[in-house]
Scaffold this motif. Structure first.
Motif, PDB file in Angstrom:
ATOM      1  N   ARG A   1       0.540  -1.625   0.132  1.00  0.00           N
ATOM      2  CA  ARG A   1       0.126  -0.124   0.167  1.00  0.00           C
ATOM      3  C   ARG A   1       0.941   1.423   0.072  1.00  0.00           C
ATOM      4  O   ARG A   1       1.408   1.650   1.385  1.00  0.00           O
ATOM      5  N   ALA A   2       1.831   1.418  -1.127  1.00  0.00           N
ATOM      6  CA  ALA A   2       2.376   2.529  -1.223  1.00  0.00           C
ATOM      7  C   ALA A   2       3.016   2.380  -0.079  1.00  0.00           C
ATOM      8  O   ALA A   2       4.440   1.572  -0.339  1.00  0.00           O
ATOM      9  N   SER A   3       3.851   3.326   0.957  1.00  0.00           N
ATOM     10  CA  SER A   3       5.071   3.597   1.583  1.00  0.00           C
ATOM     11  C   SER A   3       3.995   3.105   3.164  1.00  0.00           C
ATOM     12  O   SER A   3       5.154   3.049   3.946  1.00  0.00           O
TER      13      SER A   3
ATOM     14  N   SER B   1      -3.501   9.415  -9.672  1.00  0.00           N
ATOM     15  CA  SER B   1      -2.333   8.950  -9.644  1.00  0.00           C
ATOM     16  C   SER B   1      -1.364   9.417  -8.751  1.00  0.00           C
ATOM     17  O   SER B   1      -2.170  10.300  -7.889  1.00  0.00           O
ATOM     18  N   TYR B   2       0.047   9.857  -9.191  1.00  0.00           N
ATOM     19  CA  TYR B   2       0.752   9.794  -7.227  1.00  0.00           C
ATOM     20  C   TYR B   2       2.034  10.177  -7.842  1.00  0.00           C
ATOM     21  O   TYR B   2       2.517   9.213  -8.329  1.00  0.00           O
ATOM     22  N   VAL B   3       2.584  11.394  -7.300  1.00  0.00           N
ATOM     23  CA  VAL B   3       3.608  11.218  -7.838  1.00  0.00           C
ATOM     24  C   VAL B   3       4.650  11.950  -6.238  1.00  0.00           C
ATOM     25  O   VAL B   3       4.544  12.653  -6.131  1.00  0.00           O
ATOM     26  N   HIS B   4       5.586  11.229  -6.997  1.00  0.00           N
ATOM     27  CA  HIS B   4       6.918  10.865  -6.246  1.00  0.00           C
ATOM     28  C   HIS B   4       8.310  12.256  -6.429  1.00  0.00           C
ATOM     29  O   HIS B   4       8.697  11.843  -7.731  1.00  0.00           O
ATOM     30  N   LEU B   5       8.471  13.020  -5.670  1.00  0.00           N
ATOM     31  CA  LEU B   5       9.412  14.198  -6.385  1.00  0.00           C
ATOM     32  C   LEU B   5      10.138  14.492  -5.757  1.00  0.00           C
ATOM     33  O   LEU B   5       9.925  14.215  -4.368  1.00  0.00           O
ATOM     34  N   SER B   6      11.462  14.250  -6.096  1.00  0.00           N
ATOM     35  CA  SER B   6      12.720  13.675  -5.635  1.00  0.00           C
ATOM     36  C   SER B   6      12.637  15.824  -5.071  1.00  0.00           C
ATOM     37  O   SER B   6      13.452  16.358  -6.133  1.00  0.00           O
ATOM     38  N   LEU B   7      12.976  16.057  -4.081  1.00  0.00           N
ATOM     39  CA  LEU B   7      13.612  17.321  -3.549  1.00  0.00           C
ATOM     40  C   LEU B   7      14.591  16.820  -2.036  1.00  0.00           C
ATOM     41  O   LEU B   7      13.687  16.679  -1.086  1.00  0.00           O
ATOM     42  N   ASP B   8      15.528  17.074  -1.986  1.00  0.00           N
ATOM     43  CA  ASP B   8      16.348  16.791  -0.963  1.00  0.00           C
ATOM     44  C   ASP B   8      16.271  18.150  -0.066  1.00  0.00           C
ATOM     45  O   ASP B   8      16.839  17.952   1.430  1.00  0.00           O
TER      46      ASP B   8
ATOM     47  N   LEU C   1      -2.932  17.620  -7.546  1.00  0.00           N
ATOM     48  CA  LEU C   1      -3.337  15.289  -7.965  1.00  0.00           C
ATOM     49  C   LEU C   1      -2.349  14.786  -5.969  1.00  0.00           C
ATOM     50  O   LEU C   1      -1.929  15.491  -5.318  1.00  0.00           O
ATOM     51  N   GLN C   2      -1.755  13.644  -6.302  1.00  0.00           N
ATOM     52  CA  GLN C   2      -1.365  13.374  -4.596  1.00  0.00           C
ATOM     53  C   GLN C   2      -0.711  13.089  -5.395  1.00  0.00           C
ATOM     54  O   GLN C   2       0.177  12.866  -5.652  1.00  0.00           O
ATOM     55  N   TYR C   3       0.967  13.773  -3.621  1.00  0.00           N
ATOM     56  CA  TYR C   3       1.558  13.491  -3.794  1.00  0.00           C
ATOM     57  C   TYR C   3       3.401  13.352  -2.968  1.00  0.00           C
ATOM     58  O   TYR C   3       2.061  13.506  -2.060  1.00  0.00           O
ATOM     59  N   HIS C   4       3.568  12.951  -2.655  1.00  0.00           N
ATOM     60  CA  HIS C   4       5.017  13.532  -1.689  1.00  0.00           C
ATOM     61  C   HIS C   4       5.636  13.327  -1.857  1.00  0.00           C
ATOM     62  O   HIS C   4       6.421  13.515  -3.586  1.00  0.00           O
ATOM     63  N   VAL C   5       6.862  14.468  -1.107  1.00  0.00           N
ATOM     64  CA  VAL C   5       8.368  15.270  -1.782  1.00  0.00           C
ATOM     65  C   VAL C   5       9.548  13.715  -0.935  1.00  0.00           C
ATOM     66  O   VAL C   5       9.494  13.065  -0.062  1.00  0.00           O
TER      67      VAL C   5
ATOM     68  N   GLU D   1      -4.756   8.290  -1.400  1.00  0.00           N
ATOM     69  CA  GLU D   1      -3.676   8.136  -1.140  1.00  0.00           C
ATOM     70  C   GLU D   1      -3.158   7.198  -0.853  1.00  0.00           C
ATOM     71  O   GLU D   1      -2.036   6.639  -0.866  1.00  0.00           O
ATOM     72  N   ARG D   2      -3.626   6.703   0.826  1.00  0.00           N
ATOM     73  CA  ARG D   2      -3.606   5.535   1.024  1.00  0.00           C
ATOM     74  C   ARG D   2      -4.275   4.095   1.703  1.00  0.00           C
ATOM     75  O   ARG D   2      -4.001   2.961   1.664  1.00  0.00           O
TER      76      ARG D   2
END
Length: 643
Positions: free
Chosen positions: A6-8, A122-129, A162-166, A363-364
């Motif tokens: 279930r995603a993460s 849809s779900y977006v994983h945005l890479s940003l440190d 949109l659903q997303y996380h960083v 999302e979950r």
């Protein structure tokens, strides 16, 4: 990556609609040169035929919920492939649900692509440190405007709906200041963050201590939701997720993500190819674990073996970190997280308005397509495992209508009325009618059933379509002992039949406790004869003040379950997969036999998994057990160990 999950987050058992995912390595090209990325970059891209075969592999799964994940490199450099493959998968999904996941650095994430993604679940994983100084190691060669472009992508994502996380990655050199990086991400607008730690390098004991201290500081000050708190993905070195490479070869994901740091892992973690793995679910039967394969390629005592074991140790330390932060500090203490409920579900559903509920569930739990209205008030029963509450504090009709009015923009169609005893509300038929007026065409009600004989007809006329009803025994000597209310079984059965006569569907469930354990086979047989959808659920630990009998006395141990139920029931739901399988073999309770109210009830519980479960092929789709269960029966920790 091909896996179950279930995603993460800790996923529901496969009897609650298992999710299957497949990740496509779309390209090895990327605009960035991240110091911590151990993928061997280059011009290789997946062709459309391989992408379609990967989507077909996903569609071959028996799972009802499918995740199609696009990864790289930078998948937006292969946008036409992503777009065409997503459309192809949607055309092939049939009646299954499909979610499209995209991992991206955001540099090419424009309004056109966002609009396309909004046409999917849809779900977006945005890479940003984090801020420029944290991101500097990955911006080499990307141009002076890269940081601003990535921050702009975050703002566009937030505005898009949109659903997303960083995704943020921490290097050992920044472990001591990682809390500042997380706070900086918050200031940039990130509401949900998942962090990873650099793998393929050695973490010193000091760097690990600094990372844990940074997390302590962020836990005290931070506001964003850290997905890692609820994740069971550690140690990432031992991940059983599977990735489809550009040439159609299948690997456990470390075979690609660690290739530059540990070149022999590609061969060690190869599973086969699209030519010889024809069904997605077949990878679950792979007997050799990643741990065995990694140490065969890099034995202990070698430099590579040292890195493998070091990174596993970091993962286990983080796994313990989240567990210890939520575990009682003294024997006998009751902890609100592991003792009763998942606080994320409380915040995201129980205490949330409809828009926040919809966001959280999408999302979950994308397969749980229902809103939830919690009816305040007491209960008619005084069960062994749940103390009676007084009938007071009901919402007013105006308060209910204000809550439901938010559906005008969401346009959701299904809602469940849940709580201690929703039928005790004196104006429940009016509440159901309000639900209908606000656009909900399918209304479910959770109940003990004791008032239902009189209410079934007016509630059906108001618009109730189904009920989640608890029956804990096949006869009054069992059920009424559990509920501590003489006559409650007769009342519940009259209510059940009245509801069915009125045209509603009634989902029946029982909680497995010592008082009804020997009777559960007879209760399941009764359900089958009468045609009730039926499921058996574990007893949830609660605050001792909320239970008439302490949890350790009320709940059976797994050994007791095996002795009483093996070969005699097929309806266990929400138990450890290994325990359920020993009792009922490969039989499982179908998801359609469990009311949505009870699916949420199960997922609201704070399940944990002992370290011994790591490596189990069912790890991703098993809910686990309760910390209180393991504390009261420490010997059963060994029984859950995978071998």
């Amino acid at each position: 990556m091909l896996g179950t999950g279930r995603a993460s987050f800790v996923p529901p058992e496969k009897t609650l609609n298992m999710t299957r995912s497949v990740m496509l390595m779309t390209t090895y090209e990327c605009q960035l040169r991240c110091a911590y990325c151990r993928i061997r970059r280059g011009p290789r891209r997946m062709d459309e035929a391989t992408a379609r075969r990967s989507a077909d592999l996903l569609m071959s799964s028996r799972a009802e919920n499918l995740l199609l994940n696009f990864f790289g490199g930078e998948p937006l450099l292969a946008w036409d492939l992503v777009r065409r493959t997503a459309l192809y998968a949607r055309s092939r999904r049939g009646k299954k649900s499909l979610r499209v996941n995209l991992t991206t650095n955001g540099l090419l994430l424009d309004e056109e692509k966002l609009a396309f993604l909004k046409g999917f679940d849809s779900y977006v994983h945005l890479s940003l440190d984090g801020p420029r100084e944290a991101n500097a190691a990955r911006l080499r060669g990307a141009g002076a405007g890269a940081q601003a472009a990535m921050e702009a992508a975050l703002r566009r994502l937030e505005a898009s709906g949109l659903q997303y996380h960083v995704n943020a990655v921490v290097d050992p050199s920044r472990a001591a200041s990682f809390d500042s990086d997380l706070l900086a991400l918050e200031n940039l607008g990130a509401r949900r963050i998942q962090f990873g730690y650099r793998v393929g390098v050695l973490w010193s004991p000091r760097a690990l201590r600094e990372l844990l201290a940074s997390l302590d500081r962020y836990e005290a000050r931070g506001r964003a939701e850290l997905i890692n708190r609820a994740s069971d993905s550690e140690p990432v070195m031992l991940s059983r997720e599977v990735i489809v490479d550009t040439d159609g070869a299948l690997y456990w994901d470390g075979g690609i993500f660690l290739e530059e740091a540990l070149p022999r892992v590609r061969k060690a973690l190869r599973l086969g190819s699209l030519d010889d793995i024809l069904e997605a679910d077949a990878v679950d039967s792979e007997p050799r674990k990643p741990y065995e394969r990694l140490l065969a390629a890099y034995p202990a005592g070698t430099k590579g073996g040292h890195i493998v074991l070091n990174n596993i140790k970091v993962g286990l330390a983080l796994q313990r970190y989240w567990l210890e932060r939520r575990r009682p500090t003294r024997p006998g203490d009751f902890h609100p997280v592991y003792g009763a409920e998942d606080p994320a579900v409380r915040r995201g559903v129980v205490e949330a308005g409809l828009p926040d509920q919809a966001r959280f569930l999408n999302e979950r739990m994308p397969w749980l397509d229902r809103a939830f209205l919690f009816i305040r008030g007491g209960c008619d029963l005084d069960c062994l495992f749940c103390r009676n509450k007084p009938q007071e504090g009901f919402q007013s009709i105006d308060e209910v209508d204000a809550f439901l009015a938010e559906n005008s923009n969401l346009r959701r169609k299904r809602i469940a009325l849940v709580g201690n005893e929703p039928t005790a509300h004196p104006r429940l038929p009016d509440i159901v009618r309000l639900c209908r007026r606000r656009g909900f065409t399918d209304v479910e009600v959770m109940t003990s059933g004791v008032r239902l004989a009189e209410l079934a007809r007016p509630l059906a006329e108001a618009g109730v379509k189904s009920y989640a009803l608890a029956i804990h025994g096949s006869n009054p000597k069992v059920h009424d002992v559990v509920t501590r209310r003489p006559g409650s079984l007769d009342a519940a059965l009259r209510g059940l039949e009245a509801a069915r006569t009125a045209g509603a569907r009634v989902f029946v469930h029982a909680n497995a406790c010592r008082a009804n354990l020997s009777d559960l086979p007879a209760l399941e047989a009764l359900a089958r004869v009468r045609g009730w959808p039926f499921s058996i659920h574990p007893l949830r630990p609660k605050d001792p003040e909320g239970m008439n009998v302490p949890y350790r006395e009320a709940a059976p141990g797994y050994a007791e379950l095996r002795r009483a139920l093996t070969g005699r029931v097929k309806s266990l739901t929400g138990f450890p997969v290994c325990v359920a399988r020993e009792i009922q073999g490969r039989a499982s309770c179908p998801g359609e036999d469990v009311a949505d109210s009870m699916k949420l009830y199960l997922l609201h519980q704070a399940f944990v998994k002992p370290e011994g479960c790591r490596g189990c092929p069912d790890h991703r789709r098993c809910v686990g057990t309760f910390e209180e269960h393991l504390r009261s029966r420490p010997a059963e920790r060994k029984e859950l160990r995978y071998s």
